[in-house]
Design a protein around this motif. Structure first.
Motif, PDB file in Angstrom:
ATOM      1  N   MET A 190     -19.296  23.361 -18.899  1.00  0.00           N
ATOM      2  CA  MET A 190     -20.086  22.136 -18.124  1.00  0.00           C
ATOM      3  C   MET A 190     -21.569  22.150 -18.621  1.00  0.00           C
ATOM      4  O   MET A 190     -22.250  23.370 -18.881  1.00  0.00           O
ATOM      5  CB  MET A 190     -20.935  21.959 -17.017  1.00  0.00           C
ATOM      6  N   ILE A 191     -22.255  21.077 -19.341  1.00  0.00           N
ATOM      7  CA  ILE A 191     -23.901  21.291 -19.797  1.00  0.00           C
ATOM      8  C   ILE A 191     -24.137  20.962 -19.151  1.00  0.00           C
ATOM      9  O   ILE A 191     -24.082  19.190 -18.393  1.00  0.00           O
ATOM     10  CB  ILE A 191     -23.602  20.534 -21.072  1.00  0.00           C
ATOM     11  N   GLU A 192     -25.558  21.317 -18.142  1.00  0.00           N
ATOM     12  CA  GLU A 192     -26.023  20.654 -16.438  1.00  0.00           C
ATOM     13  C   GLU A 192     -27.295  20.750 -17.804  1.00  0.00           C
ATOM     14  O   GLU A 192     -28.428  21.270 -18.177  1.00  0.00           O
ATOM     15  CB  GLU A 192     -26.055  22.085 -16.010  1.00  0.00           C
ATOM     16  N   GLU A 193     -28.227  19.811 -17.113  1.00  0.00           N
ATOM     17  CA  GLU A 193     -30.057  19.180 -17.109  1.00  0.00           C
ATOM     18  C   GLU A 193     -29.804  19.152 -16.007  1.00  0.00           C
ATOM     19  O   GLU A 193     -29.631  18.403 -15.599  1.00  0.00           O
ATOM     20  CB  GLU A 193     -29.363  18.147 -18.356  1.00  0.00           C
ATOM     21  N   GLN A 194     -31.329  19.257 -15.859  1.00  0.00           N
ATOM     22  CA  GLN A 194     -32.086  18.989 -14.404  1.00  0.00           C
ATOM     23  C   GLN A 194     -33.192  17.857 -14.076  1.00  0.00           C
ATOM     24  O   GLN A 194     -33.349  17.418 -15.277  1.00  0.00           O
ATOM     25  CB  GLN A 194     -32.949  20.241 -14.310  1.00  0.00           C
ATOM     26  N   GLY A 195     -33.346  16.367 -13.564  1.00  0.00           N
ATOM     27  CA  GLY A 195     -33.704  15.721 -14.100  1.00  0.00           C
ATOM     28  C   GLY A 195     -34.364  14.799 -12.342  1.00  0.00           C
ATOM     29  O   GLY A 195     -33.396  15.411 -11.488  1.00  0.00           O
ATOM     30  N   ARG A 196     -34.673  13.212 -12.768  1.00  0.00           N
ATOM     31  CA  ARG A 196     -35.028  12.986 -11.529  1.00  0.00           C
ATOM     32  C   ARG A 196     -34.606  11.977 -10.696  1.00  0.00           C
ATOM     33  O   ARG A 196     -34.702  10.613 -11.746  1.00  0.00           O
ATOM     34  CB  ARG A 196     -36.579  13.366 -11.284  1.00  0.00           C
ATOM     35  N   THR A 255     -34.808  12.956 -17.532  1.00  0.00           N
ATOM     36  CA  THR A 255     -34.152  13.426 -17.819  1.00  0.00           C
ATOM     37  C   THR A 255     -36.386  14.108 -18.704  1.00  0.00           C
ATOM     38  O   THR A 255     -36.655  13.551 -19.695  1.00  0.00           O
ATOM     39  CB  THR A 255     -33.284  14.384 -19.204  1.00  0.00           C
ATOM     40  N   LEU A 256     -36.845  15.001 -18.088  1.00  0.00           N
ATOM     41  CA  LEU A 256     -37.723  15.714 -19.656  1.00  0.00           C
ATOM     42  C   LEU A 256     -36.666  16.495 -20.599  1.00  0.00           C
ATOM     43  O   LEU A 256     -35.766  17.699 -20.777  1.00  0.00           O
ATOM     44  CB  LEU A 256     -38.736  16.726 -19.176  1.00  0.00           C
ATOM     45  N   ARG A 257     -36.923  16.268 -21.688  1.00  0.00           N
ATOM     46  CA  ARG A 257     -37.048  17.030 -22.923  1.00  0.00           C
ATOM     47  C   ARG A 257     -37.040  17.491 -23.775  1.00  0.00           C
ATOM     48  O   ARG A 257     -38.841  18.115 -23.294  1.00  0.00           O
ATOM     49  CB  ARG A 257     -36.792  15.729 -24.114  1.00  0.00           C
ATOM     50  N   LYS A 258     -36.737  18.874 -23.591  1.00  0.00           N
ATOM     51  CA  LYS A 258     -37.357  20.147 -24.262  1.00  0.00           C
ATOM     52  C   LYS A 258     -36.660  20.247 -25.602  1.00  0.00           C
ATOM     53  O   LYS A 258     -35.540  19.350 -26.567  1.00  0.00           O
ATOM     54  CB  LYS A 258     -36.188  21.640 -23.872  1.00  0.00           C
ATOM     55  N   SER A 259     -38.081  20.965 -26.499  1.00  0.00           N
ATOM     56  CA  SER A 259     -37.721  21.305 -27.930  1.00  0.00           C
ATOM     57  C   SER A 259     -37.664  22.445 -27.435  1.00  0.00           C
ATOM     58  O   SER A 259     -39.002  23.335 -27.238  1.00  0.00           O
ATOM     59  CB  SER A 259     -39.691  20.665 -28.312  1.00  0.00           C
ATOM     60  N   THR A 260     -37.972  23.808 -29.121  1.00  0.00           N
ATOM     61  CA  THR A 260     -38.201  24.000 -29.393  1.00  0.00           C
ATOM     62  C   THR A 260     -38.280  24.751 -30.880  1.00  0.00           C
ATOM     63  O   THR A 260     -39.245  25.488 -30.967  1.00  0.00           O
ATOM     64  CB  THR A 260     -36.756  25.158 -29.781  1.00  0.00           C
ATOM     65  N   ARG A 306     -39.333  11.616 -22.664  1.00  0.00           N
ATOM     66  CA  ARG A 306     -38.511  11.229 -21.128  1.00  0.00           C
ATOM     67  C   ARG A 306     -37.794  10.381 -21.600  1.00  0.00           C
ATOM     68  O   ARG A 306     -37.255  10.021 -22.881  1.00  0.00           O
ATOM     69  CB  ARG A 306     -38.725  11.174 -19.872  1.00  0.00           C
ATOM     70  N   GLY A 307     -36.354  11.297 -21.049  1.00  0.00           N
ATOM     71  CA  GLY A 307     -34.819  10.426 -21.559  1.00  0.00           C
ATOM     72  C   GLY A 307     -34.072   9.533 -20.296  1.00  0.00           C
ATOM     73  O   GLY A 307     -34.543  10.250 -18.904  1.00  0.00           O
ATOM     74  N   TYR A 308     -33.046   8.293 -20.156  1.00  0.00           N
ATOM     75  CA  TYR A 308     -32.699   8.272 -19.088  1.00  0.00           C
ATOM     76  C   TYR A 308     -31.321   7.805 -19.197  1.00  0.00           C
ATOM     77  O   TYR A 308     -30.752   7.517 -20.601  1.00  0.00           O
ATOM     78  CB  TYR A 308     -33.054   6.483 -19.031  1.00  0.00           C
ATOM     79  N   VAL A 309     -30.926   8.488 -18.400  1.00  0.00           N
ATOM     80  CA  VAL A 309     -29.174   8.862 -18.491  1.00  0.00           C
ATOM     81  C   VAL A 309     -28.510   7.880 -16.907  1.00  0.00           C
ATOM     82  O   VAL A 309     -29.229   8.351 -16.354  1.00  0.00           O
ATOM     83  CB  VAL A 309     -28.817  10.107 -18.468  1.00  0.00           C
TER      84      VAL A 309
END
Length: 151
Positions: A1-7, A20-25, A49-52
């Motif tokens: 499972m790929i997990e992501e934290q959000g509000r 969710t907060l998009r992270k960049s490398t 920011r992304g919305y899911v």
């Protein structure tokens, strides 16, 4: 499972909308100066920011921190469908038109038509499966208020 934290930003029956907060490398990449994504990151043109929409059977409120998840196999299958199928359509149509003995402009036109046809097939498949609950992100758990990162 790929997990992501959000509000949670909106609640609907059986689902929530999660920001969710998009992270960049880009900060750790060695070619960030010559990369278009790195340039967009520097000037702030990329949305952070992304919305899911995620399915949930938890009692959540707007502002709650949550962990959402997507199955890995769904991500791999979706990536193959979106990226590989149009390329296969392009090359298959080009080879087919060339085998028919057409000149180069017709081969190019055939390749473009094969690409567009495959893209339409991807869109059609996406519309059919859009409402399937087995293919949707889900809320795995609610996080404690202290465990949430700033959004």
């Amino acid at each position: 499972m790929i997990e992501e934290q959000g509000r949670v930003v909106a609640v609907e029956p059986g689902a929530v909308w999660v920001e969710t907060l998009r992270k960049s490398t880009c900060s750790s990449c060695s070619v960030k100066a010559g990369c278009g994504q790195g340039l967009l990151e520097q000037i702030g043109a990329s949305s952070r920011r992304g919305y899911v929409r995620a399915l949930s059977n938890l009692q959540l409120r707007v502002g709650d921190a949550v962990m959402i998840g997507v199955r890995e196999d769904l991500l791999v299958r979706g990536s193959l469908l979106v990226y590989l199928l149009p390329l296969l359509g392009l090359f298959s149509a080009a080879v087919l038109v060339e085998q028919m003995g057409a000149s180069e402009p017709w081969v190019i036109l055939g390749a473009l038509l094969g690409f567009l046809l495959a893209c339409c097939a991807v869109r059609w498949r996406s519309r059919i499966t859009a409402g399937d609950p087995a293919l949707q992100p889900i809320v795995l758990r609610a996080l404690l208020a202290g465990a949430a990162t700033a959004f």
